[in-house]
Enzyme design. Structure first.
Site, mmCIF file in Angstrom:
data_model
loop_
_atom_site.group_PDB
_atom_site.id
_atom_site.type_symbol
_atom_site.label_atom_id
_atom_site.label_comp_id
_atom_site.label_asym_id
_atom_site.label_seq_id
_atom_site.Cartn_x
_atom_site.Cartn_y
_atom_site.Cartn_z
ATOM 1 N N CYS A 182 44.866 31.922 33.817
ATOM 2 C CA CYS A 182 45.649 32.299 35.008
ATOM 3 C C CYS A 182 45.964 33.786 35.026
ATOM 4 O O CYS A 182 46.245 34.344 36.060
ATOM 5 C CB CYS A 182 46.926 31.475 35.088
ATOM 6 S SG CYS A 182 48.194 31.993 33.909
ATOM 7 N N THR A 218 41.278 34.100 51.003
ATOM 8 C CA THR A 218 39.884 33.686 50.982
ATOM 9 C C THR A 218 39.068 34.435 52.026
ATOM 10 O O THR A 218 38.033 35.043 51.710
ATOM 11 C CB THR A 218 39.771 32.170 51.201
ATOM 12 O OG1 THR A 218 40.598 31.518 50.250
ATOM 13 C CG2 THR A 218 38.340 31.705 51.042
ATOM 14 N N CYS A 220 50.039 36.152 31.394
ATOM 15 C CA CYS A 220 50.532 36.886 30.219
ATOM 16 C C CYS A 220 50.120 38.352 30.288
ATOM 17 O O CYS A 220 50.879 39.241 29.908
ATOM 18 C CB CYS A 220 50.031 36.230 28.931
ATOM 19 S SG CYS A 220 48.263 35.920 28.903
ATOM 20 N N SER A 272 42.889 27.257 44.260
ATOM 21 C CA SER A 272 43.456 27.894 45.437
ATOM 22 C C SER A 272 44.288 26.847 46.150
ATOM 23 O O SER A 272 44.518 25.765 45.596
ATOM 24 C CB SER A 272 42.326 28.427 46.313
ATOM 25 O OG SER A 272 42.831 29.213 47.362
ATOM 26 N N CYS A 292 44.251 27.839 27.106
ATOM 27 C CA CYS A 292 44.416 28.829 28.183
ATOM 28 C C CYS A 292 43.636 28.423 29.441
ATOM 29 O O CYS A 292 42.449 28.137 29.379
ATOM 30 C CB CYS A 292 43.930 30.191 27.690
ATOM 31 S SG CYS A 292 43.897 31.444 28.957
ATOM 32 N N CYS A 301 53.958 31.097 30.474
ATOM 33 C CA CYS A 301 52.585 30.581 30.368
ATOM 34 C C CYS A 301 52.558 29.123 30.826
ATOM 35 O O CYS A 301 53.234 28.284 30.255
ATOM 36 C CB CYS A 301 52.071 30.688 28.936
ATOM 37 S SG CYS A 301 50.489 29.822 28.761
ATOM 38 N N ARG A 311 46.965 29.624 38.486
ATOM 39 C CA ARG A 311 46.213 30.868 38.642
ATOM 40 C C ARG A 311 47.148 31.885 39.288
ATOM 41 O O ARG A 311 47.916 31.529 40.189
ATOM 42 C CB ARG A 311 44.996 30.602 39.550
ATOM 43 C CG ARG A 311 44.146 31.806 39.874
ATOM 44 C CD ARG A 311 43.241 32.172 38.695
ATOM 45 N NE ARG A 311 42.263 33.184 39.080
ATOM 46 C CZ ARG A 311 42.372 34.474 38.737
ATOM 47 N NH1 ARG A 311 43.406 34.901 38.049
ATOM 48 N NH2 ARG A 311 41.422 35.334 39.094
HETATM 49 C C1 LIG Z 1 47.904 28.479 44.173
HETATM 50 C C2 LIG Z 1 47.100 29.311 45.134
HETATM 51 C C3 LIG Z 1 47.076 28.977 46.483
HETATM 52 C C4 LIG Z 1 46.322 29.726 47.379
HETATM 53 N N1 LIG Z 1 46.273 29.333 48.682
HETATM 54 C C5 LIG Z 1 45.437 29.958 49.534
HETATM 55 C C6 LIG Z 1 45.272 29.472 50.851
HETATM 56 O O1 LIG Z 1 45.876 28.457 51.239
HETATM 57 N N2 LIG Z 1 44.402 30.118 51.673
HETATM 58 C C7 LIG Z 1 43.707 31.216 51.253
HETATM 59 O O2 LIG Z 1 42.921 31.754 52.036
HETATM 60 N N3 LIG Z 1 43.862 31.712 50.019
HETATM 61 C C8 LIG Z 1 44.703 31.107 49.142
HETATM 62 N N4 LIG Z 1 44.841 31.586 47.862
HETATM 63 C C9 LIG Z 1 44.177 32.839 47.496
HETATM 64 C C10 LIG Z 1 42.698 32.688 47.258
HETATM 65 O O3 LIG Z 1 42.445 31.623 46.382
HETATM 66 C C11 LIG Z 1 42.154 33.966 46.664
HETATM 67 O O4 LIG Z 1 42.523 35.038 47.477
HETATM 68 C C12 LIG Z 1 40.637 33.943 46.539
HETATM 69 O O5 LIG Z 1 40.258 32.919 45.677
HETATM 70 C C13 LIG Z 1 40.113 35.268 46.032
HETATM 71 O O6 LIG Z 1 38.718 35.209 45.917
HETATM 72 P P1 LIG Z 1 37.934 36.136 44.904
HETATM 73 O O7 LIG Z 1 36.511 35.818 45.091
HETATM 74 O O8 LIG Z 1 38.368 37.530 45.030
HETATM 75 O O9 LIG Z 1 38.410 35.678 43.431
HETATM 76 P P2 LIG Z 1 38.469 34.250 42.734
HETATM 77 O O10 LIG Z 1 38.504 33.164 43.721
HETATM 78 O O11 LIG Z 1 39.546 34.335 41.737
HETATM 79 O O12 LIG Z 1 37.062 34.150 41.969
HETATM 80 C C14 LIG Z 1 36.755 34.938 40.878
HETATM 81 C C15 LIG Z 1 35.653 34.272 40.080
HETATM 82 O O13 LIG Z 1 35.180 35.190 39.111
HETATM 83 C C16 LIG Z 1 35.090 34.580 37.844
HETATM 84 N N5 LIG Z 1 35.283 35.634 36.852
HETATM 85 C C17 LIG Z 1 36.391 36.388 36.666
HETATM 86 N N6 LIG Z 1 36.185 37.286 35.694
HETATM 87 C C18 LIG Z 1 34.922 37.104 35.251
HETATM 88 C C19 LIG Z 1 34.136 37.755 34.265
HETATM 89 N N7 LIG Z 1 34.590 38.805 33.575
HETATM 90 N N8 LIG Z 1 32.878 37.304 34.050
HETATM 91 C C20 LIG Z 1 32.392 36.255 34.774
HETATM 92 N N9 LIG Z 1 33.095 35.624 35.730
HETATM 93 C C21 LIG Z 1 34.345 36.050 35.972
HETATM 94 C C22 LIG Z 1 36.188 33.558 37.873
HETATM 95 O O14 LIG Z 1 35.962 32.538 36.931
HETATM 96 C C23 LIG Z 1 36.129 33.064 39.311
HETATM 97 O O15 LIG Z 1 35.227 32.018 39.462
HETATM 98 C C24 LIG Z 1 45.606 30.865 46.932
HETATM 99 C C25 LIG Z 1 45.636 31.206 45.587
HETATM 100 C C26 LIG Z 1 46.373 30.448 44.680
HETATM 101 C C27 LIG Z 1 46.355 30.802 43.227
HETATM 102 S S1 SF4 Z 2 46.144 33.519 30.920
HETATM 103 FE FE1 SF4 Z 2 47.902 33.789 29.584
HETATM 104 S S2 SF4 Z 2 49.590 32.851 30.700
HETATM 105 FE FE2 SF4 Z 2 47.694 32.090 31.644
HETATM 106 S S3 SF4 Z 2 47.216 30.201 30.603
HETATM 107 FE FE3 SF4 Z 2 46.125 31.802 29.500
HETATM 108 S S4 SF4 Z 2 47.546 32.390 27.899
HETATM 109 FE FE4 SF4 Z 2 48.755 31.270 29.375
#
Ligand SMILES: Cc1cc2nc3c(=O)[nH]c(=O)nc-3n(C[C@H](O)[C@H](O)[C@H](O)COP(=O)(O)OP(=O)(O)OC[C@H]3O[C@@H](n4cnc5c(N)ncnc54)[C@H](O)[C@@H]3O)c2cc1C
Ligand code: SF4
Lengths: 250, 555
Positions: free
Chosen positions: B527, B345, B530, B60, B524, B501, B309
């Site tokens: 993220c 978050t 794809c 994040s 992979c 990717c 991601r």
């Molecule tokens: C580059 C970037 C910058 C960001 N900056 C900010 C910011 O500054 N402030 C902010 O508030 N938000 C920010 N965000 C957004 C924030 O990170 C997300 O909104 C937040 O993480 C969402 O939380 P979540 O619990 O829904 O999902 P996630 O945080 O994605 O957690 C999902 C979890 O589930 C697990 N999982 C997924 N599928 C499965 C499965 N089938 N079986 C078992 N485990 C699984 C994953 O491994 C992961 O650990 C940012 C996001 C990115 C990518």
């Molecule tokens: S999820 Fe798809 S795009 Fe992301 S790293 Fe894996 S193969 Fe590449």
């Protein structure tokens, strides 16, 4: 027969190890830690000996700060019966300290066999098993790639330079495990829950009557020199040219 | 391998199973236990997480609002939550070219983008802390286990999940180490997989959850963590911006946050509705770091971690129905991110709290599970989460429709003068995978070579994500039609997967003079790009063997 297995918590093998900015040590801040892969192999071997009806109880021991309990729980989830955590707080220890502590556990537990990883992937010392065998006055076999217990002997195949060596040792004995001994099993989810309820006792170096006196001091840790990136040459001539004049190997 | 029948699998039963140990899933787990304890009731709750440990797959920014955390643990400070760096300064820039940056005066910044009172955190570490709280409340947390399949009851409702099989070879055959996946039965299953969850996708389809919502929109976030020179470090300084190097119809935004211990995080989010198939988000990010605005902090530093991601940024208009028989959708799996704040978050956490309250209320009233809890929608409508997301509903569509300048002006008026209450709603229904133009209508982009100091090649980057997958296992990137990459995708779009990717998984290599499509699935980083961007929608991401994937530390 009872088996004692020593397990160590180390930097996970997937992590790129970093050195602290002041070169005083490896940086452990925000670094993933796991059970030492060679210790995991030792636990697996103990489990297989129990499954073969040779061993009846498996006791895992780890020495370290509070989080050392995590690797004991991992071993318990794999199937070990109980754990002993020697709480060394933040003390710096060398292999002899560890061997002394394990020696006290062996004295108290009276196992038929002690299994250890051949080395921990963090410091790569490859000393503890040997020192422990000497302290307990047990026969030892290092770098094991096959272990079979036959009566009151254990037959161990060792990986040595250029081949394999087979030894027969009288029990009780100390064995250190090499990579090819086995492939550790996957931990099953219900076993993780069960592992939380398995007995885990805590002790300390003081309670074991071991006075830790680290006789080694770490002067400096340096990362390996960075390799300069490779280049793609256009032709064989250019390759020879570069080997002659830049790499100066021809 | 023979398909393993469910009757041959071991099963365990819980009152509630939660998929994903992110902020949404863990908040729900903690809240469920708090409610059960307050009511003096027994409740069994487990969380499965595909990462090798909690936080290993969390990437994040992050500057976070503590609003939901305040509600969950009002005493989070005393409990030692890792929110240590308060935002000290907040700067917003528009990069005009590779040299120039224009700072946007504070008075012109949409109010939603102000950050005073927020904290710069590692979301991975926050999740590790939340998992500790959950465990001490009695939740079973199982990292290293993926939820691979839905478990359906005879009446079609969701009855739990099945974890992935372990020890299956690349050819699909059982290896010696084969360990079948386990059935986790639940009264209610909460899906908190984050953006583009793989079971979430199945639920959308099975229950038509997005039938009435706008198309979801995504961005790909690339991020690095750097150790920088102590004299360049300003804890709590938060920099955002947009503009260069993205152009030609591509949009996005970058961030650079100063965290603790002389570290900064730098990242770029590239909107995945870009049109030019030659665009490479990875290379855009690498060249971005050479801009003096960013380089001034990074020069002389050392890159420590790399990762990527996707984010779901469609917001309010793209929100699906979040309840269905036997389960609920939480957090980014539903798309609760507030794009006007670029924060997901606190909203993900809040959705977790609401889900927990919904499920607990039902179970306390004697419900044994499997029902469609429409009460979740009601609680959502009555919450600040709904109000916040609704107010931000036009932000993304305005940028998509009017571009960064006019769209930005619209957003300023909408967010600051009308507080999101303008009586109109902009829609944007063009899905991201349909936005690519054929290469013949586009100009190739020449990216500069990485210099090895500020910019790096893809492979050395992937190495810094700690990514690892058991080598001998079936490919977790499934192609429905294996001929498409070398067919229409190569002809029309020069197979864009090679470029979008961020981990170099997809390659077109020449073998005996013939192009071949190679999938380096072991690289992979999960993220999900794809799965989102393939123009033919031909790639389905499924969970690989549990524990596989990146090993992010404090990301
Ligand atoms: C580059 C970037 C910058 C960001 N900056 C900010 C910011 O500054 N402030 C902010 O508030 N938000 C920010 N965000 C957004 C924030 O990170 C997300 O909104 C937040 O993480 C969402 O939380 P979540 O619990 O829904 O999902 P996630 O945080 O994605 O957690 C999902 C979890 O589930 C697990 N999982 C997924 N599928 C499965 C499965 N089938 N079986 C078992 N485990 C699984 C994953 O491994 C992961 O650990 C940012 C996001 C990115 C990518
Ligand atoms: S999820 Fe798809 S795009 Fe992301 S790293 Fe894996 S193969 Fe590449």
């Amino acid at each position: 027969m009872k088996i004692v297995v020593a397990v160590k918590r180390v930097i996970d093998y997937n992590v790129k190890v970093r050195v602290k900015a002041d070169n005083s040590n490896v940086d452990l801040n925000n670094v993933k830690m796991s059970i030492n892969p060679f210790c995991e192999i030792a636990v697996e071997e103990a489990l297989r000996l129990r499954e073969a009806g040779v061993a009846s109880e498996i006791v895992v021991v780890s020495i370290g700060p509070k989080q050392a309990q995590d690797v004991i729980r991992t071993a318990l989830a794999m199937g070990a019966d109980r754990g002993i955590w020697i709480d060394s707080a933040d003390a710096e220890m060398n292999a002899l300290d560890i061997a002394c502590l394990l020696g006290r556990v062996v004295e108290a537990e009276q196992p038929g066999l002690v299994l250890l990883g051949k080395q921990a992937i963090d410091s790569d010392n490859n000393q503890t098993a040997q020192m422990l065998a000497a302290l307990c006055d047990f026969p030892q076999a290092t770098f094991a790639s096959a272990v079979t217990v036959e009566g009151d002997q254990v037959v161990v195949t060792r990986e040595i330079d250029g081949g394999l060596q087979t030894l027969a040792l009288d029990l009780p004995a100390v064995i250190s495990t090499d990579l090819r001994l086995n492939e550790p099993r996957y931990v099953k989810l219900p076993e993780i829950m069960k592992a939380k309820k398995k007995p885990l006792t805590t002790t300390t170096p003081e309670q074991l009557g071991v006075h830790l006196e680290n006789t080694l001091s770490l002067l400096r840790v340096e990362p390996p020199a960075e390799r300069s990136p490779g280049i793609r040459v256009e032709s064989v001539d250019q390759l020879i040219e570069n080997l002659k004049h830049q790499a100066k190997v021809l | 391998m023979e398909k393993v029948e469910n009757s041959e699998r071991d099963a365990m039963a819980f009152d509630v199973v939660i998929v994903g140990a992110g902020p949404a899933g863990l908040s729900a787990a903690c809240r469920l236990m708090q409610l059960a304890q307050a009511a003096g009731q027994e409740l069994s709750v487990c969380v499965v997480e595909k990462g090798s440990e909690v936080g290993a797959h969390i990437l994040s920014g992050a500057v976070i609002e503590s609003r939901a955390l305040d509600e969950l643990f009002p005493d989070w400070r005393e409990r030692g939550a890792p929110l240590k760096v308060a935002v000290s300064r907040d700067e917003l820039y528009l990069l005009r070219n590779e040299q120039k940056a224009v700072r946007i005066p504070q008075a012109l910044i949409p109010a939603t983008m102000h950050n005073s009172g927020n904290h710069v955190v590692s979301l991975g570490n926050l999740c590790r802390w939340l998992a500790e709280q959950a465990e001490s409340l009695g939740v079973e947390v199982f990292p290293g286990f993926s939820a691979h399949q839905l478990l359906l009851n005879a009446d079609g409702s969701v009855g739990g999940i099945i974890t992935g099989d372990m020890g299956v070879g690349a050819d699909g055959r059982a290896l010696d180490s084969f360990t079948p996946g386990l059935i986790l039965r639940a009264g209610y299953t909460l899906f908190a997989e984050g953006c583009r969850g793989h079971l979430g996708r199945q639920l959308y389809r099975r229950f038509g959850l997005d039938a009435d919502s706008d198309a979801q929109h995504y961005g790909l976030g690339l991020k690095e963590l750097w150790d920088i020179k102590p004299e360049r470090h300003q804890p709590g300084l938060v920099i955002h911006g947009s503009g260069w190097p993205l152009g030609d119809g591509a949009s996005g935004g970058f961030f650079l946050y100063h965290t603790e211990n002389h570290q900064v995080v730098v990242g770029l989010i590239v909107d995945l509705n870009y049109r030019n198939p030659y665009l490479s988000p990875y290379d855009e990010f690498q060249r971005l770091k050479h801009h003096p605005l960013l380089a001034q902090y990074l020069e002389g530093g050392k890159r420590v971690v790399y990762g990527a991601r996707a984010i779901a940024k469609g917001g309010f208009n793209a929100l699906p129905k979040m309840h269905f028989p036997g389960g609920l959708l939480l957090g980014c799996n539903a798309g609760t991110l507030n794009f006007a704040k670029i924060k997901g978050t606190h909203t993900a956490m809040k959705s977790g709290l609401l889900a927990a309250e919904t499920v607990f209320a039902a179970m306390a009233a004697g419900d044994e599970g499997g029902r469609d809890l429409a009460d979740y929608a009601r609680r959502f409508r009555d919450s600040w989460l709904h109000e916040e997301l609704r107010a931000a509903r036009n932000f993304g569509p305005a940028l998509h429709r009017f571009g960064p300048f006019a769209g930005g002006a619209f957003n300023f008026i909408d967010q600051n003068l009308f507080k999101g209450r303008l009586p109109l709603t902009l829609h944007d229904n063009h899905p991201d995978h349909a936005s690519l133009r054929p290469t013949r209508e586009c100009t190739p982009i020449n990216y500069p070579k990485p210099d090895g100091r500020l910019s790096f090649d893809k492979l050395s980057s992937v190495f810094l994500s700690g990514t690892n997958h058991a080598e001998n296992q079936p490919c977790h990137l499934q192609l429905h039609d294996p001929s498409l990459p070398l067919g229409s995708n190569l002809l029309l779009y020069a197979e864009p997967a090679q470029r979008y990717c961020p981990a170099g998984v997809y390659e077109i290599v020449e073998e005996n003079g013939e192009p071949r499509f190679r999938v380096n699935a072991q690289n992979c980083v999960h993220c999900k790009t794809c799965d989102i961007k393939d123009p033919a929608q031909n790639i389905t991401w499924v969970t690989p063997e549990g524990g596989g994937g990146p090993n992010y530390p404090n990301m």
